[in-house]
Motif scaffolding. Structure first.
Motif, PDB file in Angstrom:
ATOM      1  N   LEU A   9      -6.877  -7.312  -0.251  1.00  0.00           N
ATOM      2  CA  LEU A   9      -6.364  -7.363  -1.630  1.00  0.00           C
ATOM      3  C   LEU A   9      -5.191  -8.337  -1.749  1.00  0.00           C
ATOM      4  CD1 LEU A   9      -6.595  -3.610  -2.622  1.00  0.00           C
ATOM      5  CD2 LEU A   9      -7.834  -5.512  -3.694  1.00  0.00           C
ATOM      6  N   ARG A  10      -4.363  -8.398  -0.715  1.00  0.00           N
ATOM      7  CA  ARG A  10      -3.246  -9.357  -0.741  1.00  0.00           C
ATOM      8  C   ARG A  10      -3.783 -10.785  -0.850  1.00  0.00           C
ATOM      9  NH1 ARG A  10      -0.903  -7.676   3.339  1.00  0.00           N
ATOM     10  NH2 ARG A  10       0.638  -6.402   2.270  1.00  0.00           N
ATOM     11  N   SER A  11      -4.808 -11.074  -0.082  1.00  0.00           N
ATOM     12  CA  SER A  11      -5.413 -12.400  -0.135  1.00  0.00           C
ATOM     13  C   SER A  11      -6.033 -12.671  -1.505  1.00  0.00           C
ATOM     14  CB  SER A  11      -6.463 -12.529   0.966  1.00  0.00           C
ATOM     15  OG  SER A  11      -7.045 -13.800   0.927  1.00  0.00           O
ATOM     16  N   ALA A  12      -6.760 -11.686  -2.047  1.00  0.00           N
ATOM     17  CA  ALA A  12      -7.370 -11.852  -3.363  1.00  0.00           C
ATOM     18  C   ALA A  12      -6.305 -11.998  -4.446  1.00  0.00           C
ATOM     19  CB  ALA A  12      -8.284 -10.669  -3.673  1.00  0.00           C
ATOM     20  N   ALA A  13      -5.225 -11.236  -4.331  1.00  0.00           N
ATOM     21  CA  ALA A  13      -4.135 -11.330  -5.308  1.00  0.00           C
ATOM     22  C   ALA A  13      -3.455 -12.695  -5.238  1.00  0.00           C
ATOM     23  CB  ALA A  13      -3.122 -10.219  -5.072  1.00  0.00           C
ATOM     24  N   ASP A  14      -3.319 -13.221  -4.023  1.00  0.00           N
ATOM     25  CA  ASP A  14      -2.725 -14.555  -3.876  1.00  0.00           C
ATOM     26  C   ASP A  14      -3.543 -15.610  -4.614  1.00  0.00           C
ATOM     27  OD1 ASP A  14      -0.670 -13.548  -2.328  1.00  0.00           O
ATOM     28  OD2 ASP A  14      -1.498 -14.240  -0.411  1.00  0.00           O
ATOM     29  N   GLN A  15      -4.840 -15.369  -4.752  1.00  0.00           N
ATOM     30  CA  GLN A  15      -5.709 -16.291  -5.493  1.00  0.00           C
ATOM     31  C   GLN A  15      -5.692 -15.992  -6.992  1.00  0.00           C
ATOM     32  OE1 GLN A  15      -7.643 -18.779  -3.960  1.00  0.00           O
ATOM     33  NE2 GLN A  15      -6.493 -18.276  -2.143  1.00  0.00           N
ATOM     34  N   ALA A  16      -5.621 -14.705  -7.367  1.00  0.00           N
ATOM     35  CA  ALA A  16      -5.743 -14.292  -8.766  1.00  0.00           C
ATOM     36  C   ALA A  16      -4.462 -14.502  -9.574  1.00  0.00           C
ATOM     37  CB  ALA A  16      -6.168 -12.823  -8.847  1.00  0.00           C
ATOM     38  N   VAL A  17      -3.321 -14.218  -8.976  1.00  0.00           N
ATOM     39  CA  VAL A  17      -2.055 -14.292  -9.714  1.00  0.00           C
ATOM     40  C   VAL A  17      -1.814 -15.689 -10.295  1.00  0.00           C
ATOM     41  CG1 VAL A  17       0.467 -14.143  -9.489  1.00  0.00           C
ATOM     42  CG2 VAL A  17      -0.984 -12.281  -8.649  1.00  0.00           C
ATOM     43  N   PRO A  18      -2.008 -16.780  -9.536  1.00  0.00           N
ATOM     44  CA  PRO A  18      -1.809 -18.105 -10.138  1.00  0.00           C
ATOM     45  C   PRO A  18      -2.778 -18.389 -11.296  1.00  0.00           C
ATOM     46  CG  PRO A  18      -1.846 -18.278  -7.744  1.00  0.00           C
ATOM     47  CD  PRO A  18      -2.262 -16.884  -8.086  1.00  0.00           C
ATOM     48  N   ILE A  19      -3.980 -17.835 -11.220  1.00  0.00           N
ATOM     49  CA  ILE A  19      -4.937 -18.030 -12.321  1.00  0.00           C
ATOM     50  C   ILE A  19      -4.408 -17.366 -13.583  1.00  0.00           C
ATOM     51  CG2 ILE A  19      -7.274 -17.486 -13.151  1.00  0.00           C
ATOM     52  CD1 ILE A  19      -7.130 -19.711 -10.928  1.00  0.00           C
ATOM     53  N   VAL A  20      -3.955 -16.115 -13.457  1.00  0.00           N
ATOM     54  CA  VAL A  20      -3.426 -15.407 -14.633  1.00  0.00           C
ATOM     55  C   VAL A  20      -2.171 -16.102 -15.147  1.00  0.00           C
ATOM     56  CG1 VAL A  20      -2.414 -13.223 -15.421  1.00  0.00           C
ATOM     57  CG2 VAL A  20      -4.517 -13.210 -14.054  1.00  0.00           C
ATOM     58  N   ARG A  21      -1.324 -16.566 -14.251  1.00  0.00           N
ATOM     59  CA  ARG A  21      -0.117 -17.293 -14.699  1.00  0.00           C
ATOM     60  C   ARG A  21      -0.482 -18.591 -15.419  1.00  0.00           C
ATOM     61  NH1 ARG A  21       5.047 -15.819 -11.350  1.00  0.00           N
ATOM     62  NH2 ARG A  21       4.285 -13.888 -10.477  1.00  0.00           N
ATOM     63  N   GLY A  22      -1.644 -19.144 -15.097  1.00  0.00           N
ATOM     64  CA  GLY A  22      -2.081 -20.394 -15.720  1.00  0.00           C
ATOM     65  C   GLY A  22      -2.755 -20.222 -17.074  1.00  0.00           C
ATOM     66  N   ILE A  23      -2.921 -18.992 -17.520  1.00  0.00           N
ATOM     67  CA  ILE A  23      -3.536 -18.748 -18.838  1.00  0.00           C
ATOM     68  C   ILE A  23      -2.477 -18.964 -19.908  1.00  0.00           C
ATOM     69  CG2 ILE A  23      -4.611 -17.032 -20.340  1.00  0.00           C
ATOM     70  CD1 ILE A  23      -5.622 -15.637 -17.756  1.00  0.00           C
ATOM     71  N   THR A  24      -2.734 -19.890 -20.791  1.00  0.00           N
ATOM     72  CA  THR A  24      -1.808 -20.122 -21.895  1.00  0.00           C
ATOM     73  C   THR A  24      -2.225 -19.273 -23.098  1.00  0.00           C
ATOM     74  OG1 THR A  24      -3.090 -21.978 -22.742  1.00  0.00           O
ATOM     75  CG2 THR A  24      -1.349 -22.487 -21.131  1.00  0.00           C
ATOM     76  N   ASP A  25      -1.287 -19.037 -23.998  1.00  0.00           N
ATOM     77  CA  ASP A  25      -1.594 -18.217 -25.174  1.00  0.00           C
ATOM     78  C   ASP A  25      -2.735 -18.801 -26.000  1.00  0.00           C
ATOM     79  OD1 ASP A  25       0.352 -16.435 -24.424  1.00  0.00           O
ATOM     80  OD2 ASP A  25       1.779 -16.985 -25.991  1.00  0.00           O
ATOM     81  N   ASP A  26      -2.889 -20.128 -25.996  1.00  0.00           N
ATOM     82  CA  ASP A  26      -3.977 -20.701 -26.789  1.00  0.00           C
ATOM     83  C   ASP A  26      -5.340 -20.539 -26.130  1.00  0.00           C
ATOM     84  OD1 ASP A  26      -3.012 -22.553 -24.908  1.00  0.00           O
ATOM     85  OD2 ASP A  26      -3.662 -24.273 -26.077  1.00  0.00           O
ATOM     86  N   HIS A  27      -5.401 -19.983 -24.906  1.00  0.00           N
ATOM     87  CA  HIS A  27      -6.680 -19.662 -24.255  1.00  0.00           C
ATOM     88  C   HIS A  27      -7.171 -18.261 -24.586  1.00  0.00           C
ATOM     89  CE1 HIS A  27      -5.797 -22.777 -20.934  1.00  0.00           C
ATOM     90  NE2 HIS A  27      -6.889 -23.179 -21.554  1.00  0.00           N
ATOM     91  N   LEU A  28      -6.319 -17.415 -25.136  1.00  0.00           N
ATOM     92  CA  LEU A  28      -6.609 -15.983 -25.215  1.00  0.00           C
ATOM     93  C   LEU A  28      -7.873 -15.634 -25.994  1.00  0.00           C
ATOM     94  CD1 LEU A  28      -2.996 -14.534 -25.539  1.00  0.00           C
ATOM     95  CD2 LEU A  28      -4.457 -14.633 -23.504  1.00  0.00           C
TER      96      LEU A  28
END
Length: 191
Positions: A9-28
Motif C-alpha cells: 500500500l505504501r508503494s501504491a500510495a506513493d504512485q496515487a498521491v501525486p496523481i490526486v495532487r495533480g488534479i486541478t479544480d477544472d478537471h473535477l
C-alpha cells in the motif's frame, strides 16, 4: 518472500498521491474510464475506500452507505487524501491486520488488503487518464493485484462492481490485463 500489505500500500500510495495532487479544480467535472463517475465523484469514491479500508484493517465495520463528499473546489482535499493514504498504510501495518478475516463477507484479511491495493492502483490510473497525467504502477504491486483481481472478478462482476471484461491482445502488460478484467479499456484517453 511475501510482501506485507502495508508495504504494498505504501508503494501504491506513493504512485496515487501525486496523481490526486495533480488534479486541478477544472478537471473535477471531466469524465473518467469509470463511466458512472466524473473526476470529482471518483476522487470522492477513492477517498471513501481509503478511509473505510482503514476500518477493515482494524476488523471494524466500514460505512459505504453514505454518499461521499470529500472533494470541494478550493478545499484541502488533496492533502487529506495524502494523510488518509498514510493512515491506510499504518492501519494495515498494525499487528494482526493481515490475520483472520475482515469485513461482513468474512474474507481473509490479506484478501481484503489486496482489494484496497487494487482500488488504489486502478483508480489512480483512472484519475491519471482522466486528467492527462502519466501513471505507471509499481511492478511488485501489479504482481500482487493481478491474481487477486482474477480471483475476485467473477463475484465483483456479479455484484456490479466490475463491468464485463474488455478483450485485449496477448502482447499486453499484466496491468493492462488487470484493467481489462475490471472492464476498463487500457487504451482509454480523455478526449
Amino acid at each position: 518472500m511475501t510482501n506485507s500489505i502495508s508495504d504494498l500500500l505504501r508503494s501504491a500510495a506513493d504512485q496515487a498521491v501525486p496523481i490526486v495532487r495533480g488534479i486541478t479544480d477544472d478537471h473535477l467535472a471531466d469524465p473518467t474510464p469509470c463511466a458512472e463517475y466524473d473526476v470529482r465523484q471518483l476522487t470522492d469514491h477513492l477517498m471513501q475506500v481509503v478511509i473505510n479500508f482503514q476500518a477493515l484493517a482494524a476488523k471494524q465495520h466500514p460505512d459505504f452507505g453514505v454518499e461521499p463528499h470529500f472533494v470541494e473546489e478550493g478545499g484541502d482535499w488533496r492533502a487529506r487524501f495524502a494523510a488518509e493514504t498514510a493512515a491506510l498504510v499504518s492501519a494495515w501495518a498494525a499487528p494482526g491486520a493481515e490475520e483472520g478475516s475482515s469485513g461482513k463477507m468474512g474474507l481473509p484479511a490479506r484478501t481484503v488488503g489486496k482489494m484496497v491495493l487494487g482500488d488504489l492502483t486502478v483508480h489512480a490510473w483512472d484519475l491519471a487518464r482522466a486528467t492527462g497525467q502519466e501513471f505507471t504502477p509499481d511492478a511488485v504491486v501489479v504482481a500482487e493485484v493481478w491474481p487477486a483481481i482474477a480471483e475476485l472478478a467473477p463475484k465483483a462482476r456479479e455484484g456490479g462492481v466490475f463491468a464485463e471484461p474488455v478483450t485485449v491482445g496477448t502482447e499486453v502488460s499484466d496491468f493492462d490485463r488487470v484493467l481489462a478484467l475490471t472492464g476498463r479499456d487500457p487504451q482509454w484517453r480523455a478526449s
